[in-house]
Scaffold this active site. Structure first.
Site, mmCIF file in Angstrom:
data_model
loop_
_atom_site.group_PDB
_atom_site.id
_atom_site.type_symbol
_atom_site.label_atom_id
_atom_site.label_comp_id
_atom_site.label_asym_id
_atom_site.label_seq_id
_atom_site.Cartn_x
_atom_site.Cartn_y
_atom_site.Cartn_z
ATOM 1 N N LYS A 191 29.785 -13.123 -12.891
ATOM 2 C CA LYS A 191 28.973 -14.341 -12.711
ATOM 3 C C LYS A 191 28.031 -14.074 -11.534
ATOM 4 O O LYS A 191 28.418 -14.176 -10.384
ATOM 5 C CB LYS A 191 29.897 -15.531 -12.400
ATOM 6 C CG LYS A 191 29.371 -16.893 -12.808
ATOM 7 C CD LYS A 191 28.138 -17.383 -12.083
ATOM 8 C CE LYS A 191 28.337 -17.761 -10.652
ATOM 9 N NZ LYS A 191 27.023 -18.013 -9.969
ATOM 10 N N GLY A 244 30.235 -13.282 -0.981
ATOM 11 C CA GLY A 244 29.405 -14.461 -0.737
ATOM 12 C C GLY A 244 29.745 -15.054 0.616
ATOM 13 O O GLY A 244 30.266 -14.362 1.505
ATOM 14 N N SER A 245 29.477 -16.321 0.761
ATOM 15 C CA SER A 245 29.662 -16.972 2.062
ATOM 16 C C SER A 245 31.146 -17.217 2.349
ATOM 17 O O SER A 245 31.974 -17.285 1.432
ATOM 18 C CB SER A 245 28.916 -18.303 2.068
ATOM 19 O OG SER A 245 29.456 -19.140 1.060
ATOM 20 N N THR A 246 31.434 -17.392 3.618
ATOM 21 C CA THR A 246 32.821 -17.636 4.010
ATOM 22 C C THR A 246 33.321 -18.962 3.436
ATOM 23 O O THR A 246 34.471 -19.077 3.008
ATOM 24 C CB THR A 246 32.930 -17.608 5.549
ATOM 25 O OG1 THR A 246 32.607 -16.276 5.975
ATOM 26 C CG2 THR A 246 34.335 -17.953 6.024
ATOM 27 N N GLU A 267 34.528 -10.521 0.241
ATOM 28 C CA GLU A 267 33.573 -9.911 1.185
ATOM 29 C C GLU A 267 32.663 -11.037 1.633
ATOM 30 O O GLU A 267 31.844 -11.516 0.849
ATOM 31 C CB GLU A 267 32.736 -8.843 0.479
ATOM 32 C CG GLU A 267 33.525 -7.739 -0.172
ATOM 33 C CD GLU A 267 34.062 -6.739 0.823
ATOM 34 O OE1 GLU A 267 33.744 -6.856 2.027
ATOM 35 O OE2 GLU A 267 34.825 -5.862 0.393
ATOM 36 N N CYS A 302 24.665 -9.347 5.039
ATOM 37 C CA CYS A 302 25.938 -9.811 5.617
ATOM 38 C C CYS A 302 26.224 -9.133 6.935
ATOM 39 O O CYS A 302 26.747 -9.740 7.859
ATOM 40 C CB CYS A 302 27.066 -9.529 4.636
ATOM 41 S SG CYS A 302 27.114 -7.812 4.099
ATOM 42 N N GLU A 401 26.210 -17.707 11.105
ATOM 43 C CA GLU A 401 25.404 -16.746 10.342
ATOM 44 C C GLU A 401 24.113 -17.426 9.893
ATOM 45 O O GLU A 401 24.154 -18.418 9.161
ATOM 46 C CB GLU A 401 26.198 -16.275 9.120
ATOM 47 C CG GLU A 401 25.449 -15.251 8.288
ATOM 48 C CD GLU A 401 26.210 -14.827 7.043
ATOM 49 O OE1 GLU A 401 26.732 -15.709 6.327
ATOM 50 O OE2 GLU A 401 26.265 -13.613 6.778
HETATM 51 P P1 NAD Z 1 27.463 -18.193 -1.834
HETATM 52 O O1 NAD Z 1 28.840 -18.157 -1.270
HETATM 53 O O2 NAD Z 1 26.717 -19.464 -1.785
HETATM 54 O O3 NAD Z 1 27.469 -17.748 -3.367
HETATM 55 C C1 NAD Z 1 28.059 -16.537 -3.776
HETATM 56 C C2 NAD Z 1 28.437 -16.667 -5.236
HETATM 57 O O4 NAD Z 1 29.422 -17.681 -5.359
HETATM 58 C C3 NAD Z 1 27.291 -17.060 -6.156
HETATM 59 O O5 NAD Z 1 27.404 -16.389 -7.388
HETATM 60 C C4 NAD Z 1 27.504 -18.552 -6.353
HETATM 61 O O6 NAD Z 1 26.979 -19.049 -7.555
HETATM 62 C C5 NAD Z 1 29.019 -18.608 -6.353
HETATM 63 N N1 NAD Z 1 29.541 -19.941 -6.008
HETATM 64 C C6 NAD Z 1 28.937 -20.890 -5.254
HETATM 65 N N2 NAD Z 1 29.713 -21.986 -5.196
HETATM 66 C C7 NAD Z 1 30.827 -21.716 -5.911
HETATM 67 C C8 NAD Z 1 31.997 -22.453 -6.207
HETATM 68 N N3 NAD Z 1 32.196 -23.695 -5.755
HETATM 69 N N4 NAD Z 1 32.953 -21.859 -6.973
HETATM 70 C C9 NAD Z 1 32.788 -20.604 -7.434
HETATM 71 N N5 NAD Z 1 31.682 -19.859 -7.187
HETATM 72 C C10 NAD Z 1 30.716 -20.407 -6.426
HETATM 73 O O7 NAD Z 1 26.689 -17.002 -1.091
HETATM 74 P P2 NAD Z 1 25.166 -16.594 -1.232
HETATM 75 O O8 NAD Z 1 24.348 -17.616 -0.528
HETATM 76 O O9 NAD Z 1 24.871 -16.261 -2.656
HETATM 77 O O10 NAD Z 1 25.160 -15.211 -0.425
HETATM 78 C C11 NAD Z 1 25.045 -15.136 0.940
HETATM 79 C C12 NAD Z 1 26.404 -14.914 1.586
HETATM 80 O O11 NAD Z 1 27.026 -13.741 1.060
HETATM 81 C C13 NAD Z 1 26.280 -14.667 3.075
HETATM 82 O O12 NAD Z 1 27.257 -15.406 3.747
HETATM 83 C C14 NAD Z 1 26.543 -13.176 3.207
HETATM 84 O O13 NAD Z 1 27.023 -12.777 4.465
HETATM 85 C C15 NAD Z 1 27.528 -12.937 2.122
HETATM 86 N N6 NAD Z 1 27.566 -11.523 1.748
HETATM 87 C C16 NAD Z 1 28.630 -10.757 2.160
HETATM 88 C C17 NAD Z 1 28.660 -9.389 1.869
HETATM 89 C C18 NAD Z 1 29.806 -8.519 2.336
HETATM 90 O O14 NAD Z 1 29.913 -7.393 1.864
HETATM 91 N N7 NAD Z 1 30.648 -8.968 3.239
HETATM 92 C C19 NAD Z 1 27.616 -8.817 1.152
HETATM 93 C C20 NAD Z 1 26.555 -9.622 0.732
HETATM 94 C C21 NAD Z 1 26.536 -10.984 1.037
#
Ligand code: NAD
Length: 499
Positions: A191, A244-246, A267, A302, A401
């Site tokens: 997804k 994704g985000s924390t 991650e 990230c 962040e």
């Molecule tokens: P996000 O957490 O908003 O979304 C990530 C994914 O989760 C997307 O596919 C989104 O559609 C999905 N998602 C959102 N809400 C959801 C829910 N309620 N249930 C299930 N899935 C859901 O993050 P973003 O804004 O897409 O990405 C930025 C974040 O990702 C930053 O915090 C960044 O630091 C982190 N990131 C971490 C790494 C790492 O390796 N540690 C790498 C890249 C990005």
């Protein structure tokens, strides 16, 4: 912003007709409810495509197909060398389609095309090759036992792995997740993020072209709160591999607890320090690299080194050098122009969020020494690179962040103080140390609370590097052999030899 250059990339951008439908069980099809999500080019505001937006029932169909195919064994029980060949071919096809993949990510998220060509696409090819080559290099084990028994431990695929990825490295993050999962023999449902699904759909097609069986790799774009949630709650999914985000990462653990206790790898975000010690020999060269560790990919990284901890004795000189390098190299421009080093932020909502941090830093008393102008959120997704001094550890800009081109410069009073400030963050993804004293570097590296430390460099590494964090930055490991092992589960077989 410079003028829009007439490059081959613009030509390609105008002519591509990307696949926009969900890939489920080997077939591309629209979402059951016909819903679509507009994919918008943040550099121009133009609609690139209407992408099918998967509902919970589409996710269910994908998971059902993934389980069915896993049990049938066309992939999970395929001879290992055949799996190696198919994934190697998959890697070749990613390389052959580099221009298409590069332009799609640049169009959807605004990343400079030069970064796509130099980093994202090659890293994706390398990841797929590495995992393909590793398939028959991992093993179980045979512990020593009493003579009346034989005990061996198998490593077997988990079943179905749900991969949920962010928008900041759309192709690369997807490959970091799917490559180890597929290599270990699992079925996958991916997804991708709402803003950036197109390169993931190309990956789906290329897997089939490489000879991957139907239903083993499914791609379902959709909203996080709908499709992402349905995937993470699915009783058919054995592991969620999330980047994704924390905040949403926390949700993954809740979903697992509320469903089948599936495994979770996460991650997550970061607030990584770059520590500059007073003994560095070439302060200008260090300042240039520190700028690179902060402003690459518009700071939407990230591991961006967004807390710059500089020894008070060299603080002012360093700030001047940093501003000079940043202003010369990082100017927002047309991301399809190969000379551009900084594109727009991914969308207007995110732009407003980043601008809110910039405005908030000024309100809290920090001083902008580069950029930091007032909001243009209504009209544009571009943000100038921005550096703040006078930042105190309690300020929002030092703690949260930002995920944009914004650096917080904080003075320190030597080694111990630098480590104390570095470790004061709830995040623990990465850190950089700049010093001429290797003994000092090793000591600080040991004391830092994070998953990755770079000495006299930033964000360099190869496939042997476990990518992941400590603390609120999560617990998964991407890229390395560990990622492959984490896509398997162990089974202990105890054979009684004598009764
Ligand atoms: P996000 O957490 O908003 O979304 C990530 C994914 O989760 C997307 O596919 C989104 O559609 C999905 N998602 C959102 N809400 C959801 C829910 N309620 N249930 C299930 N899935 C859901 O993050 P973003 O804004 O897409 O990405 C930025 C974040 O990702 C930053 O915090 C960044 O630091 C982190 N990131 C971490 C790494 C790492 O390796 N540690 C790498 C890249 C990005």
């Amino acid at each position: 912003m410079g003028t829009i250059a007439d490059t081959k990339w613009h030509g390609l951008a105008e002519t591509i007709r990307p696949e926009t439908r969900l890939l489920i069980d080997g077939q591309f099809r629209a979402a059951v409810n016909g819903e679509t999500l507009a994919s918008i080019n943040p550099a121009t505001g133009a609609v690139i495509a209407e992408v099918s937006c998967g509902a919970a029932s589409d996710i269910d169909a994908a998971c059902e197909a993934a389980v069915k195919r896993f049990r049938q064994g066309a992939w999970s029980r395929l001879a290992l060398r055949q799996r190696v060949e198919i994934l190697s071919r998959f890697a070749d096809l990613i390389a052959e389609n580099c221009d298409l993949l590069a332009v799609l990510d640049t169009l959807e998220m605004g990343k400079p095309i030069a970064e796509m060509c130099a980093i994202d696409v090659p890293a994706s090819v390398l990841t797929m090759r590495f995992m393909a080559e590793s398939i028959d290099k991992i093993s179980g084990s045979v512990p020593v036992t009493n003579t009346d028994a034989l005990h061996y431990i198998l490593r077997q695929p988990l079943g179905v792995i749900g991969c949920i990825t962010p928008w900041n490295y759309p192709l690369m993050m997807a490959v970091w997740k799917i490559a180890p999962a597929l290599a270990a023999g699992n079925s996958v449902v991916l997804k991708p993020a709402e803003d950036t699904a197109l390169s993931a759909l190309v990956l789906g097609r290329l897997f089939l072209e490489a000879g991957g069986p139907d239903g083993v790799f499914n791609v379902v774009p959709g909203r996080g709160a709908v499709a992402g949630q349905a995937l993470a709650l699915s009783m058919r999914v054995d592991k969620v591999a999330f980047t994704g985000s924390t905040g949403i990462g926390r949700q993954m653990y809740r979903y697992a607890a509320d469903s089948n206790l599936k495994a979770v790898s996460a991650e997550l975000g970061g607030k990584s320090p770059q520590i500059v010690l007073r003994d560095v020999e070439n302060l200008s060269a260090v300042a240039e690299k520190v700028a690179g560790g902060l402003f690459g990919n518009q700071g939407e990284v990230c591991s961006a080194g967004s807390r710059i901890l500089v020894d008070r004795a060299i603080h002012d000189e360093f700030c001047d050098l940093l501003v000079g390098h940043a202003a010369r190299k990082y100017r927002p421009g047309d991301p399809l122009d190969p000379t551009t080093t900084m594109g727009p932020l991914v969308n207007k909502t995110h732009h407003a969020r980043v601008q809110g941090y910039i405005d908030g830093a000024r309100t809290e008393g920090a001083t902008a020494i580069l950029g930091g102008g007032s909001s243009k959120a209504e009209t544009s997704c571009f943000v100038d690179p921005c550096l703040f001094t006078g930042v105190k550890s309690h300020m929002t800009i030092a703690r949260e962040e930002v995920f944009g081109p914004v650096g917080a410069i904080i003075p320190h009073d030597g080694l111990e103080d630098a480590v104390r400030i570095a470790n004061s963050s709830p995040y623990g993804l990465a850190a950089g140390i700049w010093t001429s004293n290797l003994g000092t570097a090793h000591r600080i590296a040991r004391d830092l609370e994070c998953g990755m430390v770079w000495v006299n460099g930033y964000m360099n590494g190869d496939m042997s590097q476990p990518w992941g964090g400590w603390k609120l930055s999560g617990h998964g490991r991407d890229k390395c052999l560990q990622a492959l092992l984490d896509s398997t589960q162990s089974k202990s077989v105890w054979v009684t030899l004598e009764s």
